[in-house]
Design a protein around this motif. Structure first.
Motif, PDB file in Angstrom:
ATOM      1  N   LYS A  23       0.823  -1.214   0.000  1.00  8.91           N
ATOM      2  CA  LYS A  23       0.000   0.000   0.000  1.00  8.91           C
ATOM      3  C   LYS A  23       0.856   1.263   0.000  1.00  8.91           C
ATOM      4  CE  LYS A  23      -4.010   1.947   0.272  1.00  8.91           C
ATOM      5  NZ  LYS A  23      -4.816   2.002  -0.904  1.00  8.91           N
ATOM      6  N   LEU A  24       2.016   1.200   0.639  1.00  9.64           N
ATOM      7  CA  LEU A  24       2.920   2.355   0.681  1.00  9.64           C
ATOM      8  C   LEU A  24       3.729   2.525  -0.606  1.00  9.64           C
ATOM      9  CD1 LEU A  24       4.239   2.029   4.334  1.00  9.64           C
ATOM     10  CD2 LEU A  24       2.598   3.690   3.447  1.00  9.64           C
ATOM     11  N   GLY A  25       3.637   1.577  -1.530  1.00 11.01           N
ATOM     12  CA  GLY A  25       4.318   1.693  -2.813  1.00 11.01           C
ATOM     13  C   GLY A  25       5.724   1.127  -2.823  1.00 11.01           C
ATOM     14  N   PHE A  26       6.089   0.387  -1.794  1.00  8.86           N
ATOM     15  CA  PHE A  26       7.440  -0.171  -1.715  1.00  8.86           C
ATOM     16  C   PHE A  26       7.715  -1.132  -2.867  1.00  8.86           C
ATOM     17  CE2 PHE A  26      10.247  -3.600  -0.280  1.00  8.86           C
ATOM     18  CZ  PHE A  26      11.393  -2.869  -0.019  1.00  8.86           C
ATOM     19  N   PHE A  27       6.798  -2.037  -3.110  1.00 11.25           N
ATOM     20  CA  PHE A  27       7.011  -3.040  -4.154  1.00 11.25           C
ATOM     21  C   PHE A  27       6.987  -2.408  -5.544  1.00 11.25           C
ATOM     22  CE2 PHE A  27       5.141  -5.674  -0.696  1.00 11.25           C
ATOM     23  CZ  PHE A  27       6.305  -6.367  -0.401  1.00 11.25           C
ATOM     24  N   HIS A  28       6.154  -1.401  -5.715  1.00  4.94           N
ATOM     25  CA  HIS A  28       6.129  -0.708  -7.006  1.00  4.94           C
ATOM     26  C   HIS A  28       7.475  -0.038  -7.275  1.00  4.94           C
ATOM     27  CE1 HIS A  28       4.744   1.560 -10.426  1.00  4.94           C
ATOM     28  NE2 HIS A  28       5.172   2.667  -9.847  1.00  4.94           N
ATOM     29  N   PHE A  29       8.030   0.618  -6.249  1.00  3.19           N
ATOM     30  CA  PHE A  29       9.325   1.275  -6.405  1.00  3.19           C
ATOM     31  C   PHE A  29      10.416   0.260  -6.713  1.00  3.19           C
ATOM     32  CE2 PHE A  29      13.367   2.387  -4.369  1.00  3.19           C
ATOM     33  CZ  PHE A  29      13.734   3.454  -5.177  1.00  3.19           C
ATOM     34  N   VAL A  30      10.454  -0.812  -5.938  1.00  2.36           N
ATOM     35  CA  VAL A  30      11.501  -1.808  -6.113  1.00  2.36           C
ATOM     36  C   VAL A  30      11.401  -2.458  -7.493  1.00  2.36           C
ATOM     37  CG1 VAL A  30      12.317  -4.051  -5.298  1.00  2.36           C
ATOM     38  CG2 VAL A  30      11.844  -2.233  -3.663  1.00  2.36           C
ATOM     39  N   LEU A  31      10.200  -2.829  -7.888  1.00  2.62           N
ATOM     40  CA  LEU A  31      10.036  -3.498  -9.177  1.00  2.62           C
ATOM     41  C   LEU A  31      10.238  -2.548 -10.350  1.00  2.62           C
ATOM     42  CD1 LEU A  31       7.076  -5.922  -8.438  1.00  2.62           C
ATOM     43  CD2 LEU A  31       9.508  -6.458  -8.630  1.00  2.62           C
ATOM     44  N   SER A  32       9.865  -1.281 -10.195  1.00  9.46           N
ATOM     45  CA  SER A  32      10.039  -0.345 -11.308  1.00  9.46           C
ATOM     46  C   SER A  32      11.499   0.037 -11.496  1.00  9.46           C
ATOM     47  CB  SER A  32       9.202   0.911 -11.093  1.00  9.46           C
ATOM     48  OG  SER A  32       9.680   1.655  -9.990  1.00  9.46           O
ATOM     49  N   PHE A  33      12.303  -0.028 -10.438  1.00  7.13           N
ATOM     50  CA  PHE A  33      13.699   0.339 -10.569  1.00  7.13           C
ATOM     51  C   PHE A  33      14.596  -0.861 -10.853  1.00  7.13           C
ATOM     52  CE2 PHE A  33      17.911   1.560  -9.033  1.00  7.13           C
ATOM     53  CZ  PHE A  33      18.096   2.708  -9.763  1.00  7.13           C
ATOM     54  N   PHE A  34      14.302  -1.982 -10.241  1.00  6.58           N
ATOM     55  CA  PHE A  34      15.194  -3.128 -10.329  1.00  6.58           C
ATOM     56  C   PHE A  34      14.725  -4.200 -11.307  1.00  6.58           C
ATOM     57  CE2 PHE A  34      16.292  -1.435  -6.104  1.00  6.58           C
ATOM     58  CZ  PHE A  34      17.638  -1.238  -6.311  1.00  6.58           C
ATOM     59  N   TRP A  35      13.774  -3.896 -12.188  1.00  7.84           N
ATOM     60  CA  TRP A  35      13.314  -4.909 -13.130  1.00  7.84           C
ATOM     61  C   TRP A  35      14.404  -5.373 -14.096  1.00  7.84           C
ATOM     62  CZ3 TRP A  35      13.498  -4.319 -18.303  1.00  7.84           C
ATOM     63  CH2 TRP A  35      13.599  -3.018 -18.801  1.00  7.84           C
ATOM     64  N   PRO A  36      15.431  -4.566 -14.411  1.00 15.19           N
ATOM     65  CA  PRO A  36      16.478  -5.110 -15.290  1.00 15.19           C
ATOM     66  C   PRO A  36      17.235  -6.288 -14.691  1.00 15.19           C
ATOM     67  CG  PRO A  36      16.541  -2.728 -15.363  1.00 15.19           C
ATOM     68  CD  PRO A  36      15.591  -3.109 -14.266  1.00 15.19           C
ATOM     69  N   LEU A  37      17.062  -6.530 -13.391  1.00 15.03           N
ATOM     70  CA  LEU A  37      17.677  -7.715 -12.798  1.00 15.03           C
ATOM     71  C   LEU A  37      17.137  -8.993 -13.434  1.00 15.03           C
ATOM     72  CD1 LEU A  37      17.779  -6.826  -8.999  1.00 15.03           C
ATOM     73  CD2 LEU A  37      19.706  -7.051 -10.563  1.00 15.03           C
ATOM     74  N   VAL A  38      15.923  -8.902 -14.012  1.00 14.76           N
ATOM     75  CA  VAL A  38      15.353 -10.054 -14.711  1.00 14.76           C
ATOM     76  C   VAL A  38      16.233 -10.439 -15.896  1.00 14.76           C
ATOM     77  CG1 VAL A  38      13.339 -10.819 -16.038  1.00 14.76           C
ATOM     78  CG2 VAL A  38      13.014  -9.494 -13.950  1.00 14.76           C
ATOM     79  N   LEU A  39      16.931  -9.486 -16.467  1.00 11.41           N
ATOM     80  CA  LEU A  39      17.862  -9.760 -17.564  1.00 11.41           C
ATOM     81  C   LEU A  39      19.290  -9.977 -17.064  1.00 11.41           C
ATOM     82  CD1 LEU A  39      16.718  -7.065 -20.140  1.00 11.41           C
ATOM     83  CD2 LEU A  39      16.076  -9.462 -20.060  1.00 11.41           C
ATOM     84  N   LEU A  40      19.673  -9.212 -16.051  1.00  4.29           N
ATOM     85  CA  LEU A  40      21.051  -9.276 -15.578  1.00  4.29           C
ATOM     86  C   LEU A  40      21.371 -10.601 -14.890  1.00  4.29           C
ATOM     87  CD1 LEU A  40      23.697  -7.685 -15.298  1.00  4.29           C
ATOM     88  CD2 LEU A  40      22.877  -6.884 -13.099  1.00  4.29           C
ATOM     89  N   ILE A  41      20.465 -11.103 -14.091  1.00  6.63           N
ATOM     90  CA  ILE A  41      20.728 -12.345 -13.353  1.00  6.63           C
ATOM     91  C   ILE A  41      20.941 -13.524 -14.303  1.00  6.63           C
ATOM     92  CG2 ILE A  41      19.702 -14.019 -11.760  1.00  6.63           C
ATOM     93  CD1 ILE A  41      18.623 -11.582 -10.189  1.00  6.63           C
ATOM     94  N   PRO A  42      20.066 -13.754 -15.303  1.00  6.91           N
ATOM     95  CA  PRO A  42      20.374 -14.858 -16.220  1.00  6.91           C
ATOM     96  C   PRO A  42      21.662 -14.630 -17.018  1.00  6.91           C
ATOM     97  CG  PRO A  42      18.097 -14.204 -16.471  1.00  6.91           C
ATOM     98  CD  PRO A  42      18.748 -13.211 -15.578  1.00  6.91           C
ATOM     99  N   GLY A  43      21.941 -13.386 -17.398  1.00  9.80           N
ATOM    100  CA  GLY A  43      23.174 -13.105 -18.138  1.00  9.80           C
ATOM    101  C   GLY A  43      24.407 -13.447 -17.323  1.00  9.80           C
ATOM    102  N   LEU A  44      24.412 -13.026 -16.064  1.00  8.78           N
ATOM    103  CA  LEU A  44      25.545 -13.350 -15.201  1.00  8.78           C
ATOM    104  C   LEU A  44      25.579 -14.828 -14.849  1.00  8.78           C
ATOM    105  CD1 LEU A  44      25.561 -10.253 -12.827  1.00  8.78           C
ATOM    106  CD2 LEU A  44      27.029 -10.703 -14.797  1.00  8.78           C
TER     107      LEU A  44
END
Length: 160
Positions: A23-44
Motif C-alpha cells: 500500500k505504501l508503494g514499496f514493491f512498485h518502487f523496487v520493481l520499477s527500478f530493479f526490473w532489469p535484474l530479470v535480464l542481468l541475473i540470467p546473463g551473469l
C-alpha cells in the motif's frame, strides 16, 4: 494447538506487513527500478555456469547480450528513458559483445565469429558517434568555432 496458533499469528503479521508495504508503494518502487535484474541475473548466471564448466561456450552469446541490455536499462532507469535516444546502438553492441565472448573463450571458433563481432562493434560505434553528433552537434560546432577564434586571436595578436 498452541504451536499451531503461534505459527498462524506470525503468518498473519507477515501478511499484514506485506500488505502495508504494498500500500505504501514499496514493491512498485523496487520493481520499477530493479526490473532489469530479470535480464542481468540470467546473463551473469550464464557466465558463471560457463566458467564453472557446467554449460558449453555457446551460452556466452546470450549471456553477453542479456548483460549488456540490462546495463543499458539500469542506466535508463537512473538517468531517464530519454537516454535511449543516445543508447539505441547498444542493442547492436550487445550482440557484438556476445559474439566476441564466444570467439574469445572458444578455442575452436572460426574466424567468421570474430569478423561478425567486429563488424557489429564497428557499426555500433559509428551509430553511437552519429547519434552523439546529431544530438550534440551544435555544441561541437560551437566549441570548434570558439577554439578557432581563440587560435586566430592568439596567432595574430601583434597585427592589431
Amino acid at each position: 494447538m498452541a504451536r499451531n496458533s503461534y505459527s498462524i499469528g506470525i503468518l498473519l503479521i507477515g501478511l499484514a506487513v506485506v500488505l502495508l508495504l504494498g500500500k505504501l508503494g514499496f514493491f512498485h518502487f523496487v520493481l520499477s527500478f530493479f526490473w532489469p535484474l530479470v535480464l542481468l541475473i540470467p546473463g551473469l548466471l550464464f557466465h558463471f555456469l560457463f566458467f564453472n564448466r557446467t554449460l558449453p561456450v555457446g551460452v556466452l552469446v546470450p549471456g553477453g547480450i542479456l548483460t549488456t541490455y540490462a546495463l543499458m536499462f539500469f542506466y535508463c532507469n537512473v538517468f531517464g528513458w530519454g537516454s535511449m535516444s543516445y543508447l539505441w546502438p547498444g542493442f547492436i553492441l550487445g550482440v557484438a559483445v556476445g559474439l566476441y565472448e564466444l570467439h574469445l573463450f572458444d578455442r575452436g571458433s572460426d574466424r567468421g565469429v570474430l569478423i561478425g563481432a567486429m563488424v557489429l562493434g564497428i557499426i555500433s560505434a559509428v551509430c553511437f558517434g552519429l547519434t552523439l553528433l546529431l544530438h550534440l552537434g551544435i555544441y561541437v560546432i560551437a566549441l570548434i568555432l570558439v577554439l578557432a577564434g581563440v587560435a586566430m586571436i592568439i596567432r595574430r595578436r601583434n597585427v592589431w
